[in-house]
Design an enzyme around this catalytic site. Sequence first.
Site, PDB file in Angstrom:
ATOM      1  CB  CYS A 380      13.577  18.689  15.887  1.00  0.00           C
ATOM      2  SG  CYS A 380      12.750  17.082  15.556  1.00  0.00           S
ATOM      3  CG  HIS A 514      16.353  16.453  19.021  1.00  0.00           C
ATOM      4  ND1 HIS A 514      15.698  17.458  19.759  1.00  0.00           N
ATOM      5  CD2 HIS A 514      15.474  15.700  18.650  1.00  0.00           C
ATOM      6  CE1 HIS A 514      14.386  17.585  19.442  1.00  0.00           C
ATOM      7  NE2 HIS A 514      14.277  16.388  18.841  1.00  0.00           N
ATOM      8  CD  GLU A 516      18.583  18.645  21.683  1.00  0.00           C
ATOM      9  OE1 GLU A 516      19.310  18.697  20.511  1.00  0.00           O
ATOM     10  OE2 GLU A 516      17.281  18.542  22.022  1.00  0.00           O
TER      11      GLU A 516
HETATM   12  N1  GLN Z   1       6.594  18.125  15.797  1.00  0.00           N
HETATM   13  C1  GLN Z   1       7.601  17.862  14.797  1.00  0.00           C
HETATM   14  C2  GLN Z   1       7.515  16.312  14.353  1.00  0.00           C
HETATM   15  O1  GLN Z   1       6.847  15.387  15.110  1.00  0.00           O
HETATM   16  C3  GLN Z   1       9.002  17.881  15.572  1.00  0.00           C
HETATM   17  C4  GLN Z   1       9.242  17.104  16.762  1.00  0.00           C
HETATM   18  C5  GLN Z   1      10.584  17.662  17.615  1.00  0.00           C
HETATM   19  O2  GLN Z   1      10.831  18.851  17.501  1.00  0.00           O
HETATM   20  N2  GLN Z   1      11.097  16.881  18.229  1.00  0.00           N
HETATM   21  O3  GLN Z   1       7.926  16.068  13.475  1.00  0.00           O
END
Ligand code: GLN
Length: 541
Positions: A380, A514, A516
Site C-alpha cells: 500500500c 493489503h 496480509e
Molecule cells: N496513505 C496512503 C493512502 O491513503 C496509503 C494507505 C495505506 O498504506 N493503507 O493512500
Amino acid sequence: MTRYIFITGGVVSSLGKGIAASSLGALLQAHGYSVRIRKFDIYLNVDPGTMSPYQHGEVFVTEDGAETDLDLGHYERFTNHDHTRFDCTAMGRIYARIIEKERRGDYHGHNVQVVPHVIDEIKAFITHETSDMDFTLVEIGGTVGDIEGLPALESIRQLAFDLGREKTLFIHVALVPYIEAAGEIKTKAAQHSVRTLLSYGIQPDMLLCRTDRDLPQSAKEKLGLFCNVRPERVMTGKDLKSIYEVPLYYHQEGVDQQICSYFNLPATTPHLEPWKQIVEKFYQPKDAVDIAVVGKYVQLQDAYKSLYEALNHGGFANDVKVNLHPIDARNFEDYSSMADALSLCDGIIVPGGFGTHGSEGKIHAITYARETKRPFLGICFGMQLSVVEAARNLAGLKNASSTEFGPTDTPVIGLMTEWMSKDTLQKRHAHQDLGGTMRLGAYPCHIHPHSLAHAIYREAVISERHRHRYEVNTNYKDIIEATGLVFSGMSADGKLPEIVERPDHPFFIATQFHPELKSRPTAPHPLFKAFVKAALDRRQG
Ligand code: GLN
C-alpha cells in the site's frame, strides 16, 4: 437455531479475549460445527477506521470493506471464514444510528433511552442473520465494570432470558495471577469480577482463567465454589508460546467437551490435525530469516498484527522461523543510517502507512532494497513510495511526491476522485470526512501473464482487500516503467495500478492492496510464502 456463546472479560484488559474466542471457534469447527464470531466494542467511536494504531492496533478490513477491530483478523485466521460488516460494531455506531433515527422522527416524539432503545439495537446487531450457524460467539469488548459497557451486558442478559439458558452460554475470561512473593495463585480478583457480573444479572457458566501456569485442582475448586461455577467448567487458559497452540490446549483442558455437554450435544472427536501441523512447524523450524519491517507504528506490536502473522504463515510454509525486526523509519532520515540498520536483514518490508513522518526513511529503505538486491515487499503506502523512489532517483523527477504530503508539481501519487465499486460510481473529494471514505475492501486485479506476480499467484485475475485514499497516477506510467519498475497488476478497468515489480531484481514487488489481510495459518498467502522463500534463498546464498 444458533447457540450463542457470550464472552466477557474481567480484572484487566489485554487478556486475549479475541484469541480465546477465535480458538473456541476453531475448536468447535474441528468438531464439524459451523461458527461465526462477532465483536461488540464499547467505546464511542463509530468505527476503528479513524482510531490511532498506537492505541488500538491495526484496522482490519473485511471483504465487504468494513474497517473493523483487529480481533476480526484473529477470527478469520482461526476459523478461515470471511467475516462481514455485520460482525463488528461499537457503541458509538449504535448511538449514531439511534440519533439519526431520532432526527428523522422515527421515535414519534417519545423519550429515547438506553433501555430499551440502545439495548434493542445491540440485540439486533448480535442476532442479525445468525440462524444458519451452529454457534455464534459474541465477544464483548472492554472489562466487566466499565461504565460504558453496561448496556452491552444488559443486552446479553436479556438475550439469555429471551432465548433460554439452554441456547446461551456465558464464558468469563479473567486474570488469575501468580504472586511471586506469596508463592501462590490468587483467585480473589477473578471472584470480584464475577461478583460484578452477577450484579448485572449474569451468572457465568464457564471461567477461562488467564494464567502463566496450569491451575491446580484446588484453585479450580475454590474459584468454582465462590463463583458458582462447576469446577469442571473452571478452565485454565495458560500463556502459550504460539497463539496457534490455543485450540489444542483448550481441547486438552476439555473446554469443547464442557461446551458440548452444556448444549446437550454428543461428544465427538475433533479433527485437530491442521493445528497440530502448524504448531509442529512453529516448534521445529529448519532455518531462520531476518526480516526488517520499516514502518512508523513499530513500538506497538498490534499495529501490524496481520502483517506479522502473515510473515509467520510464510515461515510455516517454508519451514523457517521469521525473526521480525521492526524499524522506526522516523529515526533513519539519512540514507547511510538506514543502510546500516538494514545491513543484516534477509528481506525488507515497507508496510501500509499514512502521513509524511518517516516517509523519507522508508524511501531510503526502498533504495537500499533495490540497489543491494534484497528481497522487497511493499504494501500500500510501501507501493506508493516505491513509485516515488523510482521517479525521484531513476527518472530524475526530483519533486516527485504524493499529494498526501501536500501540494506538488509532480504528483506521481494522487487522490482518486472517482472509481467504480461493483456497479456504482464512488466519488471523493479532498475535504470530506476521514471515516469510511477510502477505497475499501475486495477489488479484482488483473495480472500481467509474464510477471513475478503471475508466477506467485498462478492466476490471471485475483481479488485482494484495499484500504487507501491515494492511487498511483497513471499519467506517469511510461516514465516510471522506463526506469525498470513495471506495472504488472491493474484494476479491472485498467485505470488503477495494483502491483508493481522489478524484472531486473531477484524479488522486488509492491502491491496497492493489503495481502496480509487474507493470509491464514492453514493457507499462507502466496506473496508471503514467496517473499520468505526469496529471503531464505538469499540467506542460503
Ligand atoms: N496513505 C496512503 C493512502 O491513503 C496509503 C494507505 C495505506 O498504506 N493503507 O493512500
